[in-house]
Design a protein around this motif. Structure first.
Motif, PDB file in Angstrom:
ATOM      1  N   ASN A 224       9.609   4.278  -5.330  1.00  0.00           N
ATOM      2  CA  ASN A 224       9.336   5.600  -4.792  1.00  0.00           C
ATOM      3  C   ASN A 224       7.963   6.081  -5.250  1.00  0.00           C
ATOM      4  O   ASN A 224       7.639   6.008  -6.442  1.00  0.00           O
ATOM      5  CB  ASN A 224      10.407   6.582  -5.289  1.00  0.00           C
ATOM      6  N   GLU A 225       7.153   6.538  -4.329  1.00  0.00           N
ATOM      7  CA  GLU A 225       5.861   7.165  -4.605  1.00  0.00           C
ATOM      8  C   GLU A 225       5.028   6.449  -5.668  1.00  0.00           C
ATOM      9  O   GLU A 225       4.580   7.068  -6.647  1.00  0.00           O
ATOM     10  CB  GLU A 225       6.070   8.636  -4.982  1.00  0.00           C
ATOM     11  N   PRO A 226       4.772   5.162  -5.488  1.00  0.00           N
ATOM     12  CA  PRO A 226       3.952   4.442  -6.469  1.00  0.00           C
ATOM     13  C   PRO A 226       2.540   4.985  -6.573  1.00  0.00           C
ATOM     14  O   PRO A 226       1.893   4.853  -7.613  1.00  0.00           O
ATOM     15  CB  PRO A 226       3.946   3.009  -5.925  1.00  0.00           C
ATOM     16  N   TYR A 227       2.068   5.620  -5.510  1.00  0.00           N
ATOM     17  CA  TYR A 227       0.723   6.187  -5.502  1.00  0.00           C
ATOM     18  C   TYR A 227       0.597   7.364  -6.457  1.00  0.00           C
ATOM     19  O   TYR A 227      -0.494   7.684  -6.930  1.00  0.00           O
ATOM     20  CB  TYR A 227       0.352   6.619  -4.075  1.00  0.00           C
ATOM     21  N   LEU A 258       8.139  -0.608   1.618  1.00  0.00           N
ATOM     22  CA  LEU A 258       7.188  -0.038   0.665  1.00  0.00           C
ATOM     23  C   LEU A 258       6.945   1.419   1.030  1.00  0.00           C
ATOM     24  O   LEU A 258       6.852   1.767   2.201  1.00  0.00           O
ATOM     25  CB  LEU A 258       5.854  -0.786   0.684  1.00  0.00           C
ATOM     26  N   ASN A 259       6.855   2.258   0.019  1.00  0.00           N
ATOM     27  CA  ASN A 259       6.501   3.668   0.186  1.00  0.00           C
ATOM     28  C   ASN A 259       4.975   3.762   0.062  1.00  0.00           C
ATOM     29  O   ASN A 259       4.416   3.452  -0.987  1.00  0.00           O
ATOM     30  CB  ASN A 259       7.208   4.482  -0.886  1.00  0.00           C
ATOM     31  N   ILE A 260       4.298   4.185   1.135  1.00  0.00           N
ATOM     32  CA  ILE A 260       2.852   4.025   1.235  1.00  0.00           C
ATOM     33  C   ILE A 260       2.057   5.232   0.754  1.00  0.00           C
ATOM     34  O   ILE A 260       1.091   5.095  -0.005  1.00  0.00           O
ATOM     35  CB  ILE A 260       2.448   3.699   2.690  1.00  0.00           C
ATOM     36  N   ALA A 261       2.422   6.436   1.191  1.00  0.00           N
ATOM     37  CA  ALA A 261       1.594   7.600   0.878  1.00  0.00           C
ATOM     38  C   ALA A 261       2.316   8.881   1.232  1.00  0.00           C
ATOM     39  O   ALA A 261       3.270   8.883   2.002  1.00  0.00           O
ATOM     40  CB  ALA A 261       0.265   7.537   1.647  1.00  0.00           C
ATOM     41  N   ASN A 262       1.834   9.987   0.690  1.00  0.00           N
ATOM     42  CA  ASN A 262       2.188  11.305   1.177  1.00  0.00           C
ATOM     43  C   ASN A 262       1.291  11.620   2.371  1.00  0.00           C
ATOM     44  O   ASN A 262       0.071  11.478   2.292  1.00  0.00           O
ATOM     45  CB  ASN A 262       1.984  12.365   0.101  1.00  0.00           C
ATOM     46  N   ILE A 276       9.326  -2.373   6.569  1.00  0.00           N
ATOM     47  CA  ILE A 276       9.418  -0.921   6.712  1.00  0.00           C
ATOM     48  C   ILE A 276       8.332  -0.298   5.853  1.00  0.00           C
ATOM     49  O   ILE A 276       8.226  -0.593   4.652  1.00  0.00           O
ATOM     50  CB  ILE A 276      10.793  -0.398   6.257  1.00  0.00           C
ATOM     51  N   PHE A 277       7.541   0.569   6.460  1.00  0.00           N
ATOM     52  CA  PHE A 277       6.507   1.289   5.726  1.00  0.00           C
ATOM     53  C   PHE A 277       6.859   2.772   5.769  1.00  0.00           C
ATOM     54  O   PHE A 277       6.793   3.409   6.822  1.00  0.00           O
ATOM     55  CB  PHE A 277       5.138   1.018   6.343  1.00  0.00           C
ATOM     56  N   ASN A 278       7.234   3.297   4.615  1.00  0.00           N
ATOM     57  CA  ASN A 278       7.726   4.667   4.517  1.00  0.00           C
ATOM     58  C   ASN A 278       6.656   5.620   4.005  1.00  0.00           C
ATOM     59  O   ASN A 278       5.870   5.272   3.103  1.00  0.00           O
ATOM     60  CB  ASN A 278       8.936   4.734   3.596  1.00  0.00           C
TER      61      ASN A 278
END
Length: 482
Positions: A224-227, A258-262, A276-278
């Motif tokens: 979740n939210e690695p960025y 993968l969780n990509i960005a806000n 899946i790119f979330n």
């Protein structure tokens, strides 16, 4: 000695998968004809939900059966669940009765407790080389209960430590385990720098993948939210590789997200095993168009921080899915351990969620399910003119079927929301259609009722459509007759 134990655990997992690949139905997958969408149990699928704050598995006080019953009652088919490698405290993010903040003695993680006291969150420390059978039993029952109700589970394996207080209660912190693992700064938890910590993360990933291999209503999100944590793709891609390796002997493999960005981000050099790119907080949903060429699912698996009004998250959902997305998860703060059916009303959390919103999202899902949506794609050119000025998105099977949505423009954050909303709107849309016999239906997005319908013969070209009066938003279905 620790490295030997971990390698032995990995060897056991690999050997088990080699001799006993899972049987049963294929898990949810990308649709073979249009990989922007899912296929599940033989049917084209879009995932839509308004789900709890991710604590259904790790919080033993959360009744996920009542929770799943509530989702099913509205035709919703998705939930997002954290694995328990990360947890929160009662003060995190100002969330009322946060499901990710279990009470002392009620927190489950994949790792077993030791006999040594001293865990900062209460109770004994963890032994990161041993598994907690209670966690795996609960995980399997949760997945089965979801499966029985037609609900797909996104299992998020890891999450960054947003502040020092959250790192202080994490089992991977050396202060909370008997293994001396995790004597690092919270910003370095998810990197390749610390081999002992990485080995634990790999072993845990492989163990979970091995144990849950039989479920078809499951896919994995790495983090979740690695960025927010500030770490890049190298560690995430390593975990993706470990999932792929752990499943390579299986007859069926699970999707990986993968969780990509806000908001938005152009995805460059995607990992080929990621399907899946979330994204989070997609207002407007332009990240779908930015990444549509990947021919993979684009999802919005977290919302919030806009206020509590249903209209904000209803319009966000319609916009995102009619822009070409295939997954929408509103973060619903009306679900707590005390209110597993989502009946909490007076919450102070940084978002929304209600029974009414879940009903409205069910209307959206049924609207989309009424189309052969795998034959459709986003098309903003169909609406040639629109009065008054409204936000609009269209999915089109050109010349055959159109799903359209119109709503009053709403900013990302709406402090002055009442002044922006409107009743008794009459929209006039100029829409370009080929010749033929057509049927038009205007749908009330709050009640699900057809507000107006007509059949007409069209010579081709532009045609004006006048909506019935509506409040804030309305949908239009256009179908060409045989």
């Amino acid at each position: 000695m620790l490295r030997i134990i971990l390698l032995s655990s990995l060897t056991f997992c690999l050997a088990s998968s080699a001799v006993s690949a899972e049987s049963g139905k294929a898990p949810i997958s990308l649709h073979p004809d249009n990989p922007h969408y899912f296929q599940w149990r033989g049917k084209p699928t879009i995932l839509v939900t308004s789900g709890e704050h991710y604590g259904a598995l790790l919080n033993q006080d959360f009744d996920y059966v009542k929770y799943f019953d509530e989702l099913k009652a509205h035709g919703l088919n998705h939930t997002r669940v954290f694995a328990g490698t990360y947890r929160e405290n009662a003060y995190a993010f100002g969330i009322t009765d946060n499901p990710l903040a279990p009470k002392p003695g009620r927190y489950l993680s994949p790792w077993a407790r030791s006999g040594e006291p001293g865990y900062a969150g209460g109770g004994p420390k963890f032994d990161l080389t041993k598994w907690d059978s209670a966690w795996f039993e609960r995980a399997k029952d949760l997945l089965q209960q979801a499966s029985d109700r037609g609900i797909v589970v996104e299992l998020t394996l890891f999450c960054p430590m947003y502040n020092d207080k959250l790192w202080e209660i994490c089992p991977m912190n050396a202060a909370n385990n008997v293994n001396g693992i995790g004597a690092v700064a919270r910003e370095e938890v998810y990197t390749l720098k610390h081999r002992d910590l990485l080995d634990i993360q790999i072993a845990t990933t492989r163990k979970i993948v091995q144990e849950l291999k039989e479920f078809d209503n499951l896919y994995y999100e790495v983090c979740n939210e690695p960025y927010i944590g500030g770490f890049g793709m190298e560690w995430q891609h390593r975990i993706v590789d470990e999932i792929v390796e752990a499943e390579k002997k299986f007859s069926h493999r699970h999707l990986i997200s993968l969780n990509i960005a806000n908001g938005r981000k152009k995805i460059e050099q995607p990992h080929p095993a990621v399907s899946i790119f979330n994204f989070h907080y997609c207002v407007p949903p332009d990240t779908v168009a930015m990444n549509y060429g990947l021919n993979k699912v684009i999802g919005e698996n977290e919302t919030g921080f806009r206020g509590s009004a249903d209209v904000l998250y209803r319009t966000e959902a319609w916009d995102f899915l009619l822009a070409g997305g295939a997954l929408y998860n509103n973060l619903d703060y009306s679900f707590t351990a005390k209110h597993p059916a989502g009946t909490l009303r007076d919450y102070k959390s940084p978002g929304g969620g209600s029974v009414e919103l879940r009903q409205q999202l069910g209307i959206l899902k049924r609207f989309l399910d009424g189309f052969d949506f795998t034959r459709m794609k986003p098309d903003q050119s169909v609406v040639r003119a629109l009065q008054p000025k409204l936000t609009t998105y269209t999915l089109a099977e050109t010349g055959k079927a159109y799903a359209m949505y119109f709503h009053v423009p709403l900013p990302r954050k709406s402090k002055d929301l009442p002044s922006l909303l409107a009743d008794d709107i009459e929209a006039v849309a100029t829409i370009n259609l080929p010749a033929g016999k057509w049927q038009a239906e205007w749908l009330d997005t709050k009640s699900g009722k057809v507000a107006n319908q007509e059949s007409f013969q069209h010579k081709g070209g532009d045609r004006e459509f006048k909506s019935p009066k509506f409040s804030n938003d309305i949908a239009l279905r256009l179908l060409r007759q045989n």
